[in-house]
Scaffold this motif. Structure first.
Motif, PDB file in Angstrom:
ATOM      1  N   ILE A 428      65.069  10.645  54.109  1.00 20.02           N
ATOM      2  CA  ILE A 428      65.214  10.452  55.614  1.00 20.02           C
ATOM      3  C   ILE A 428      64.796  11.864  56.236  1.00 20.02           C
ATOM      4  N   LYS A 429      64.129  11.611  57.363  1.00 24.94           N
ATOM      5  CA  LYS A 429      63.835  12.533  58.374  1.00 24.94           C
ATOM      6  C   LYS A 429      64.002  12.459  59.703  1.00 24.94           C
ATOM      7  N   PHE A 430      64.482  13.422  60.583  1.00 21.92           N
ATOM      8  CA  PHE A 430      64.676  13.444  61.697  1.00 21.92           C
ATOM      9  C   PHE A 430      63.602  14.028  63.060  1.00 21.92           C
ATOM     10  N   MET A 431      63.183  13.236  63.734  1.00 25.63           N
ATOM     11  CA  MET A 431      61.960  13.657  64.288  1.00 25.63           C
ATOM     12  C   MET A 431      62.213  13.979  65.724  1.00 25.63           C
ATOM     13  N   PHE A 432      61.475  15.090  66.136  1.00 25.55           N
ATOM     14  CA  PHE A 432      61.545  15.467  67.503  1.00 25.55           C
ATOM     15  C   PHE A 432      59.998  16.152  67.723  1.00 25.55           C
ATOM     16  N   PRO A 433      59.115  15.304  67.960  1.00 27.65           N
ATOM     17  CA  PRO A 433      57.566  15.655  67.834  1.00 27.65           C
ATOM     18  C   PRO A 433      57.647  17.103  68.681  1.00 27.65           C
ATOM     19  N   ASN A 434      56.813  18.000  68.007  1.00 28.79           N
ATOM     20  CA  ASN A 434      56.569  19.476  68.706  1.00 28.79           C
ATOM     21  C   ASN A 434      55.540  19.862  68.147  1.00 28.79           C
ATOM     22  N   ARG A 435      54.647  21.042  68.665  1.00 29.68           N
ATOM     23  CA  ARG A 435      53.653  21.344  68.236  1.00 29.68           C
ATOM     24  C   ARG A 435      53.435  22.300  67.084  1.00 29.68           C
ATOM     25  N   TYR A 436      54.666  22.678  66.459  1.00 28.00           N
ATOM     26  CA  TYR A 436      54.709  23.207  65.254  1.00 28.00           C
ATOM     27  C   TYR A 436      54.788  22.439  64.072  1.00 28.00           C
ATOM     28  N   ASP A 437      54.965  21.062  64.380  1.00 28.68           N
ATOM     29  CA  ASP A 437      55.154  19.881  63.278  1.00 28.68           C
ATOM     30  C   ASP A 437      56.358  20.089  62.466  1.00 28.68           C
ATOM     31  N   VAL A 438      57.514  20.910  63.111  1.00 31.16           N
ATOM     32  CA  VAL A 438      58.757  21.123  62.450  1.00 31.16           C
ATOM     33  C   VAL A 438      59.765  20.258  62.516  1.00 31.16           C
ATOM     34  N   TYR A 439      60.510  19.803  61.740  1.00 30.00           N
ATOM     35  CA  TYR A 439      61.441  18.649  61.579  1.00 30.00           C
ATOM     36  C   TYR A 439      62.756  18.734  60.820  1.00 30.00           C
ATOM     37  N   LEU A 440      63.758  18.119  60.780  1.00 28.27           N
ATOM     38  CA  LEU A 440      64.776  18.213  59.745  1.00 28.27           C
ATOM     39  C   LEU A 440      64.435  17.135  58.844  1.00 28.27           C
ATOM     40  N   HIS A 441      64.926  17.431  57.643  1.00 25.74           N
ATOM     41  CA  HIS A 441      64.539  16.299  56.612  1.00 25.74           C
ATOM     42  C   HIS A 441      65.741  16.642  55.295  1.00 25.74           C
ATOM     43  N   ASP A 442      65.614  15.501  54.579  1.00 24.79           N
ATOM     44  CA  ASP A 442      66.523  15.705  53.295  1.00 24.79           C
ATOM     45  C   ASP A 442      65.317  16.252  52.408  1.00 24.79           C
ATOM     46  N   THR A 443      65.895  16.756  50.923  1.00 22.99           N
ATOM     47  CA  THR A 443      65.079  17.104  50.067  1.00 22.99           C
ATOM     48  C   THR A 443      65.557  16.669  48.769  1.00 22.99           C
ATOM     49  N   PRO A 444      64.442  16.691  47.744  1.00 23.04           N
ATOM     50  CA  PRO A 444      65.025  16.347  46.290  1.00 23.04           C
ATOM     51  C   PRO A 444      65.567  17.692  45.716  1.00 23.04           C
ATOM     52  N   GLY A 445      65.355  18.683  46.447  1.00 22.38           N
ATOM     53  CA  GLY A 445      65.486  20.012  45.644  1.00 22.38           C
ATOM     54  C   GLY A 445      67.087  20.695  46.056  1.00 22.38           C
ATOM     55  N   ARG A 446      68.107  19.756  45.487  1.00 23.33           N
ATOM     56  CA  ARG A 446      69.410  20.075  46.179  1.00 23.33           C
ATOM     57  C   ARG A 446      70.106  21.299  45.678  1.00 23.33           C
ATOM     58  N   TYR A 447      69.568  21.622  44.652  1.00 20.05           N
ATOM     59  CA  TYR A 447      70.236  22.933  43.621  1.00 20.05           C
ATOM     60  C   TYR A 447      70.000  24.097  44.667  1.00 20.05           C
ATOM     61  N   LEU A 448      69.083  24.057  45.380  1.00 23.98           N
ATOM     62  CA  LEU A 448      68.682  25.504  46.370  1.00 23.98           C
ATOM     63  C   LEU A 448      69.777  25.619  47.401  1.00 23.98           C
ATOM     64  N   PHE A 449      70.547  24.708  47.704  1.00 23.76           N
ATOM     65  CA  PHE A 449      71.859  24.946  48.649  1.00 23.76           C
ATOM     66  C   PHE A 449      72.798  25.667  48.278  1.00 23.76           C
ATOM     67  N   GLY A 450      72.709  25.763  46.720  1.00 22.48           N
ATOM     68  CA  GLY A 450      73.965  26.757  46.093  1.00 22.48           C
ATOM     69  C   GLY A 450      73.437  28.263  46.398  1.00 22.48           C
ATOM     70  N   ARG A 451      72.296  28.440  46.893  1.00 22.62           N
ATOM     71  CA  ARG A 451      71.788  29.993  46.987  1.00 22.62           C
ATOM     72  C   ARG A 451      72.380  30.381  48.436  1.00 22.62           C
ATOM     73  N   GLN A 452      72.875  31.799  48.376  1.00 28.52           N
ATOM     74  CA  GLN A 452      73.510  32.361  49.532  1.00 28.52           C
ATOM     75  C   GLN A 452      72.373  32.387  50.714  1.00 28.52           C
ATOM     76  N   GLU A 453      71.179  32.952  50.263  1.00 24.99           N
ATOM     77  CA  GLU A 453      70.126  33.201  51.262  1.00 24.99           C
ATOM     78  C   GLU A 453      68.996  31.929  50.988  1.00 24.99           C
ATOM     79  N   ARG A 454      68.795  31.216  51.771  1.00 22.42           N
ATOM     80  CA  ARG A 454      68.046  29.966  51.738  1.00 22.42           C
ATOM     81  C   ARG A 454      66.734  30.096  52.358  1.00 22.42           C
ATOM     82  N   THR A 455      65.731  30.646  52.460  1.00 23.00           N
ATOM     83  CA  THR A 455      64.606  30.979  52.921  1.00 23.00           C
ATOM     84  C   THR A 455      63.639  30.393  51.890  1.00 23.00           C
ATOM     85  N   PHE A 456      63.555  29.112  51.848  1.00 21.73           N
ATOM     86  CA  PHE A 456      62.586  28.380  50.782  1.00 21.73           C
ATOM     87  C   PHE A 456      61.334  27.371  51.197  1.00 21.73           C
ATOM     88  N   SER A 457      61.600  27.109  52.485  1.00 23.96           N
ATOM     89  CA  SER A 457      60.658  26.045  53.038  1.00 23.96           C
ATOM     90  C   SER A 457      59.395  26.314  53.841  1.00 23.96           C
TER      91      SER A 457
END
Length: 567
Positions: A428-457
């Motif tokens: 699923i993705k949540f769309m708010f069209p913008n000039r950065y092409d940035v939006y919210l979405h799901d991910t298959p990489g669930r394990y990364l949410f266990g990290r304290q600092e989460r700068t991976f996208s």
């Protein structure tokens, strides 16, 4: 001079003072004000009693509206504003930027000792102070576009002039300034937290020495100081013992909470990162709060009845309905070299089982090297190759492409990943069209949410609880349920659902905030944005003392211009 002449001279002086006061009270234009406003209108910088007038256009409009009559003739009005300016540090603003010391000196100076010209100068200063302070409280002191080049929120520009006129008429100057502050509860809680932390300024804060990690059950000579530090920071009860070298009891319960509110792994082990957090000076933490307060002032007066709020630095998402948090979720944000931008928009539609068209930058910088290294990369991830764009594009066999001959200047293909469990956008993705092409979405990489600092996208925001968020959004006036969402996802078909009422989303960057439990939270400045903002926030045009020439200065005497030094 004989006694009779002296008496006549004193009587004449007193009469002149009384006539001057009566003239000002009658509402006649003040010539000294007219002269200074004319200089402002001509574009000349005006300096009054050593301080420059900065709210130039609004100040001109204010006096034009009132026929160039004095505004601050009542002592109570002047005292109220001077006191309100002195309270600005609670909002992270410096009274010196608003003539603070000079206002206090002028309040204390007896009226009868001031010349007509100095009274006009005083009026300008008080007006300038209110207009500046009111504008900064309402809309922020720093232009957000100078800090975030990607800022797109159209900030409100509050008209302070009628507010000042009404406040002078009603005697509500302090209340009017207070009402200009953001009324959001999160801002107000941060103000209160700043006041509590400010009590530590000036107290001894010697660094706790480095050394081996301290675990529960260990003894260490640093533990008494750590006890004292945690008591000062209100993480440990004031009645807790500070004499023991043993790590047990109350300290063992308090340490994980301290770590959690500083974005550290709450493992109870006092290692290097925990010591760094304990050693951080109160003034450094206050500066973080000041940066966050300024960012709050950039936002709209109301975030919306229902809205989604993302804090990039805090790696967290909240959804709020009617002032109550109905959802919170961890998020993953952009890497430092692909930073998630700061902006506000509205979520307009959701896409279930989305396809992912790889952005060109990612195709040439990330995907192309992978394809060259691994011939089976595209098949394994379900990525198809298309030549051309739009309705004329055609699917091509990836084995027919000479990948070695491609480059960022020559890449006539699109890479599209189909729906499925490996899709980079998840289900699923949540769309708010913008000039950065940035939006919210799901991910298959669930394990990364266990990290304290989460700068991976690569700039978009991955949500740990996407289906809970979808459930809340679709429950807003729509006939949806979690069961219906699950059935739709199970079909594997790409489906777009438009929200009947777009929901505001605010993507922000705060390294300090107060959470729902009232705990003051701090996070690392992952994008190194606070420093630049704080430099701008601390910058003072008044302190510079440098104005372009020619400068129109007060006509008051030298002694009067030095009033704050001689009184």
């Amino acid at each position: 001079m004989d006694i009779g002449k002296r008496r006549w001279r004193w009587a004449f002086t007193l009469l002149a003072i009384l006539l001057g006061i009566a003239s000002r009270a009658s509402g006649a234009p003040e010539q000294s004000l007219v002269e200074r406003i004319e200089a402002l209108q001509a574009g000349y910088p005006v300096q009054v009693l050593g301080d420059p007038i900065l709210a130039r256009q609004t100040l001109q409009r204010f006096y034009e509206n009132r026929g160039y009559r004095l505004a601050w003739v009542r002592e109570s009005r002047r005292q109220a504003l001077a006191d309100a300016i002195e309270r600005l540090p609670r909002d992270g603003l410096n009274p010196a930027d608003y003539h603070g010391e000079l206002l206090q000196e002028l309040v204390r100076r007896p009226e009868a000792t001031l010349s007509e010209e100095l009274i006009a100068d005083r009026d300008l200063l008080f007006t300038d102070a209110f207009l500046l302070a009111g504008s900064h409280l309402a809309d922020g002191k720093v232009n957000p576009e100078s800090i975030h080049a990607e800022w797109t929120l159209t900030g409100r520009k509050t008209d302070i002039v009628p507010l000042l006129s009404r406040a002078l008429d009603t005697g509500t100057l302090a209340q009017t300034l207070d009402d200009l502050r953001p009324r959001n509860a999160d801002y107000l809680k941060l103000v209160q937290a700043r006041e509590r932390l400010s009590r530590l300024l000036g107290q001894p804060w010697l660094p706790i020495p480095d050394g081996p990690s301290i675990r529960p059950g260990d003894t260490d000579t640093r533990l008494p100081v750590i006890h004292q530090r945690l008591i000062a920071l209100e993480d440990l009860s004031a009645s807790a013992s500070t004499a023991s070298d043993l790590y047990d009891g109350e300290l063992e319960a308090a340490l994980p909470d301290f770590q959690a509110r500083h974005g550290l792994e709450p493992d109870g082990i006092i290692g290097r990162q925990t010591l760094d957090a304990l050693n951080r000076m109160p003034v450094e933490r206050i500066r973080q709060i000041d940066a966050s307060l300024e960012r709050w002032r950039w936002l709209p007066r109301s975030l919306g009845d229902t809205y989604v709020l993302v804090n990039i630095a805090g790696f967290r998402l909240q959804m709020v309905k009617k002032g109550r948090e109905v959802l919170h979720s961890r998020v993953i944000v952009g890497r430092p070299y692909r930073q998630t931008p700061v902006f506000s928009d509205r979520i307009r539609y959701l896409v279930f089982n989305p396809t992912w068209t790889v952005p060109r930058k990612l195709m040439v910088e990330d995907q192309l090297p992978e394809i060259r290294r691994d011939p089976g990369y595209l098949d394994r991830l379900g990525i198809e190759v298309f030549e051309g764009w739009g309705a004329d594009r055609r699917k091509v066999d990836p084995r027919s492409v000479d990948w070695a001959a491609l480059s960022k200047n020559h890449f006539p293909y699109q890479l599209v990943q189909g729906p499925g469990p490996q899709n980079a956008l998840g289900r699923i993705k949540f769309m708010f069209p913008n000039r950065y092409d940035v939006y919210l979405h799901d991910t298959p990489g669930r394990y990364l949410f266990g990290r304290q600092e989460r700068t991976f996208s690569s700039g978009c925001i991955r949500v740990e609880k996407p289906f809970e968020l979808a459930d809340q959004l679709l429950a807003n006036g729509m006939d949806w349920s979690r069961q219906r969402i699950d059935v739709l996802v199970a079909t594997g078909e790409t489906t777009t659902v438009v929200l009947p009422l777009p929901i505001p989303i605010h993507i922000q960057y705060w390294t300090a905030w107060v959470d729902e439990q009232g705990r003051l939270q701090f996070r690392d400045d992952i994008y190194h944005r606070d420093g630049r903002l704080l430099n701008e926030l601390r910058h003072s045009a008044l302190a510079d003392g440098q104005l372009p020439t020619p400068v129109v200065v007060s006509h008051a005497s030298t002694a009067e211009r030095r009033i704050h030094k001689t009184h």
